[in-house]
Motif scaffolding. Structure first.
Motif, PDB file in Angstrom:
ATOM      1  N   LEU A 157     106.497 -55.517 105.463  1.00 37.24           N
ATOM      2  CA  LEU A 157     106.854 -54.137 105.163  1.00 37.24           C
ATOM      3  C   LEU A 157     106.806 -53.284 106.430  1.00 37.24           C
ATOM      4  O   LEU A 157     107.685 -52.453 106.670  1.00 37.24           O
ATOM      5  CB  LEU A 157     105.916 -53.568 104.105  1.00 37.24           C
ATOM      6  N   LEU A 158     105.789 -53.499 107.261  1.00 38.28           N
ATOM      7  CA  LEU A 158     105.683 -52.747 108.502  1.00 38.28           C
ATOM      8  C   LEU A 158     106.860 -53.063 109.420  1.00 38.28           C
ATOM      9  O   LEU A 158     107.380 -52.169 110.106  1.00 38.28           O
ATOM     10  CB  LEU A 158     104.360 -53.068 109.193  1.00 38.28           C
ATOM     11  N   GLU A 159     107.309 -54.311 109.435  1.00 37.34           N
ATOM     12  CA  GLU A 159     108.486 -54.684 110.225  1.00 37.34           C
ATOM     13  C   GLU A 159     109.729 -53.945 109.724  1.00 37.34           C
ATOM     14  O   GLU A 159     110.534 -53.447 110.516  1.00 37.34           O
ATOM     15  CB  GLU A 159     108.731 -56.189 110.146  1.00 37.34           C
ATOM     16  N   MET A 160     109.880 -53.908 108.411  1.00 39.77           N
ATOM     17  CA  MET A 160     111.048 -53.240 107.843  1.00 39.77           C
ATOM     18  C   MET A 160     111.041 -51.751 108.163  1.00 39.77           C
ATOM     19  O   MET A 160     112.078 -51.161 108.485  1.00 39.77           O
ATOM     20  CB  MET A 160     111.096 -53.467 106.325  1.00 39.77           C
ATOM     21  N   GLU A 161     109.878 -51.140 108.074  1.00 41.23           N
ATOM     22  CA  GLU A 161     109.796 -49.717 108.374  1.00 41.23           C
ATOM     23  C   GLU A 161     110.080 -49.447 109.851  1.00 41.23           C
ATOM     24  O   GLU A 161     110.691 -48.440 110.207  1.00 41.23           O
ATOM     25  CB  GLU A 161     108.426 -49.180 107.962  1.00 41.23           C
ATOM     26  N   ALA A 162     109.651 -50.362 110.713  1.00 42.41           N
ATOM     27  CA  ALA A 162     109.939 -50.202 112.136  1.00 42.41           C
ATOM     28  C   ALA A 162     111.438 -50.291 112.394  1.00 42.41           C
ATOM     29  O   ALA A 162     111.997 -49.531 113.195  1.00 42.41           O
ATOM     30  CB  ALA A 162     109.195 -51.261 112.940  1.00 42.41           C
ATOM     31  N   ARG A 218     107.793 -44.686 103.533  1.00 40.19           N
ATOM     32  CA  ARG A 218     106.878 -45.150 102.503  1.00 40.19           C
ATOM     33  C   ARG A 218     106.976 -44.313 101.234  1.00 40.19           C
ATOM     34  O   ARG A 218     106.961 -44.841 100.125  1.00 40.19           O
ATOM     35  CB  ARG A 218     105.456 -45.108 103.071  1.00 40.19           C
ATOM     36  N   ASN A 219     107.073 -42.990 101.374  1.00 39.60           N
ATOM     37  CA  ASN A 219     107.144 -42.141 100.182  1.00 39.60           C
ATOM     38  C   ASN A 219     108.379 -42.436  99.345  1.00 39.60           C
ATOM     39  O   ASN A 219     108.323 -42.479  98.115  1.00 39.60           O
ATOM     40  CB  ASN A 219     107.144 -40.662 100.587  1.00 39.60           C
ATOM     41  N   VAL A 220     109.523 -42.628 100.014  1.00 37.98           N
ATOM     42  CA  VAL A 220     110.746 -42.952  99.285  1.00 37.98           C
ATOM     43  C   VAL A 220     110.592 -44.287  98.575  1.00 37.98           C
ATOM     44  O   VAL A 220     110.960 -44.440  97.406  1.00 37.98           O
ATOM     45  CB  VAL A 220     111.955 -42.975 100.241  1.00 37.98           C
ATOM     46  N   GLY A 221     110.046 -45.285  99.266  1.00 39.40           N
ATOM     47  CA  GLY A 221     109.884 -46.596  98.656  1.00 39.40           C
ATOM     48  C   GLY A 221     108.999 -46.562  97.426  1.00 39.40           C
ATOM     49  O   GLY A 221     109.328 -47.122  96.379  1.00 39.40           O
ATOM     50  N   SER A 261     114.754 -50.845 100.390  1.00 34.97           N
ATOM     51  CA  SER A 261     114.591 -50.374  99.013  1.00 34.97           C
ATOM     52  C   SER A 261     114.441 -51.546  98.058  1.00 34.97           C
ATOM     53  O   SER A 261     113.755 -51.452  97.035  1.00 34.97           O
ATOM     54  CB  SER A 261     115.770 -49.487  98.604  1.00 34.97           C
ATOM     55  N   GLY A 262     115.079 -52.685  98.395  1.00 28.48           N
ATOM     56  CA  GLY A 262     114.925 -53.883  97.579  1.00 28.48           C
ATOM     57  C   GLY A 262     113.496 -54.383  97.541  1.00 28.48           C
ATOM     58  O   GLY A 262     113.059 -54.962  96.537  1.00 28.48           O
ATOM     59  N   PHE A 263     112.750 -54.179  98.615  1.00 31.44           N
ATOM     60  CA  PHE A 263     111.334 -54.551  98.641  1.00 31.44           C
ATOM     61  C   PHE A 263     110.596 -53.862  97.501  1.00 31.44           C
ATOM     62  O   PHE A 263     109.852 -54.488  96.739  1.00 31.44           O
ATOM     63  CB  PHE A 263     110.733 -54.149  99.988  1.00 31.44           C
ATOM     64  N   TRP A 264     110.832 -52.555  97.356  1.00 33.41           N
ATOM     65  CA  TRP A 264     110.099 -51.779  96.348  1.00 33.41           C
ATOM     66  C   TRP A 264     110.626 -52.056  94.949  1.00 33.41           C
ATOM     67  O   TRP A 264     109.839 -52.159  93.990  1.00 33.41           O
ATOM     68  CB  TRP A 264     110.197 -50.295  96.682  1.00 33.41           C
ATOM     69  N   HIS A 265     111.929 -52.193  94.790  1.00 30.00           N
ATOM     70  CA  HIS A 265     112.473 -52.506  93.464  1.00 30.00           C
ATOM     71  C   HIS A 265     112.037 -53.892  93.011  1.00 30.00           C
ATOM     72  O   HIS A 265     111.790 -54.120  91.828  1.00 30.00           O
ATOM     73  CB  HIS A 265     113.999 -52.404  93.491  1.00 30.00           C
ATOM     74  N   SER A 266     111.944 -54.840  93.952  1.00 30.05           N
ATOM     75  CA  SER A 266     111.505 -56.177  93.580  1.00 30.05           C
ATOM     76  C   SER A 266     110.068 -56.150  93.071  1.00 30.05           C
ATOM     77  O   SER A 266     109.718 -56.856  92.119  1.00 30.05           O
ATOM     78  CB  SER A 266     111.631 -57.130  94.773  1.00 30.05           C
ATOM     79  N   ARG A 267     109.229 -55.341  93.697  1.00 29.61           N
ATOM     80  CA  ARG A 267     107.856 -55.193  93.201  1.00 29.61           C
ATOM     81  C   ARG A 267     107.849 -54.643  91.779  1.00 29.61           C
ATOM     82  O   ARG A 267     107.000 -55.007  90.962  1.00 29.61           O
ATOM     83  CB  ARG A 267     107.078 -54.255  94.118  1.00 29.61           C
ATOM     84  N   ALA A 268     108.813 -53.746  91.493  1.00 35.41           N
ATOM     85  CA  ALA A 268     108.841 -53.117  90.174  1.00 35.41           C
ATOM     86  C   ALA A 268     109.284 -54.090  89.084  1.00 35.41           C
ATOM     87  O   ALA A 268     108.701 -54.112  87.996  1.00 35.41           O
ATOM     88  CB  ALA A 268     109.760 -51.898  90.197  1.00 35.41           C
TER      89      ALA A 268
END
Length: 210
Positions: A24-29, A41-44, A69-76
């Motif tokens: 996740l940190l890599e993606m944000e970078a 992070r807030n959007v995710g 965004s797929g990272f966060w939707h996949s968690r959901a």
């Protein structure tokens, strides 16, 4: 961007300490390097909480980039859910497969390379959430394609800085016109039930479909 939805605030307070995954940190970078204005992070977290709020099992993103965004939707949606990502760049698909695979989130994800609306139209059935993050000039076409594909009680989520009618000085005229047309189409649509604006500046908007 200030989060004003109490459910999201509680979720962030209780879970933020666990969001230190290296991938996740890599993606944000990478998002910061690409200068994406609302990747963060807030959007995710907002996307994940909105999807969880309707117990989303099937989600499609219209415009997915390299999979943030797929990272966060996949968690959901979880490992038994179904997540469709769309993007016109094969390199973004490769990056998303790498990122989400290393995060252990790739199993429920299908990536479609090509036009986002075309990809949506090629799939059968309804979705719990349709997330729109394509070029804003395409917003009206996105709503027209998505409106009949969202289950009753589901959400249409978009990154929309003009929902309240606030036009930014740095927005190109064509973009502003397209977003205002998009908003008017939704407001006049019989399937539009209510609006959730979880941020003070109206960047994130969710439309509940009935």
């Amino acid at each position: 961007m200030d989060i004003v939805n109490p459910e999201i605030e509680r979720y962030m307070a209780g879970r933020s300490a666990r969001f230190d995954e290296p991938v996740l940190l890599e993606m944000e970078a990478e998002g910061a390097e690409r200068n994406f204005p609302i990747v963060g992070r807030n959007v995710g977290i907002t996307l994940e909480v909105l999807a969880r709020s309707v117990r989303a099992h099937r989600v499609i993103e219209l415009g997915s980039g390299f999979g943030y965004s797929g990272f966060w939707h996949s968690r959901a949606v979880g490992p038994d859910g179904e997540l469709h990502l769309t993007d016109g760049d094969p390199e973004n698909e490769r990056k998303a497969q790498d990122y989400l695979g290393r995060a252990g989130l790739w199993q429920p994800v299908t990536y479609h390379v090509g036009d986002a609306v075309t990809s949506l139209n090629a799939l059968d059935g309804e979705f719990d959430v349709v997330y729109c993050d394509i070029d804003k000039e395409g917003y009206p076409d996105a709503w027209r394609a998505a409106r009949e594909r969202i289950r009753i009680g589901g959400l249409y989520v978009c990154d929309n800085v003009l929902w309240s009618g606030r036009v930014l000085d740095d927005e190109p005229g064509d973009t502003t016109k397209a977003i205002l047309e998009h908003n008017a189409l939704i407001a006049e649509d019989e399937r539009y039930v209510s609006t959730i604006v979880p941020t003070r500046d109206g960047v994130m908007v969710a439309v509940r479909v009935g």
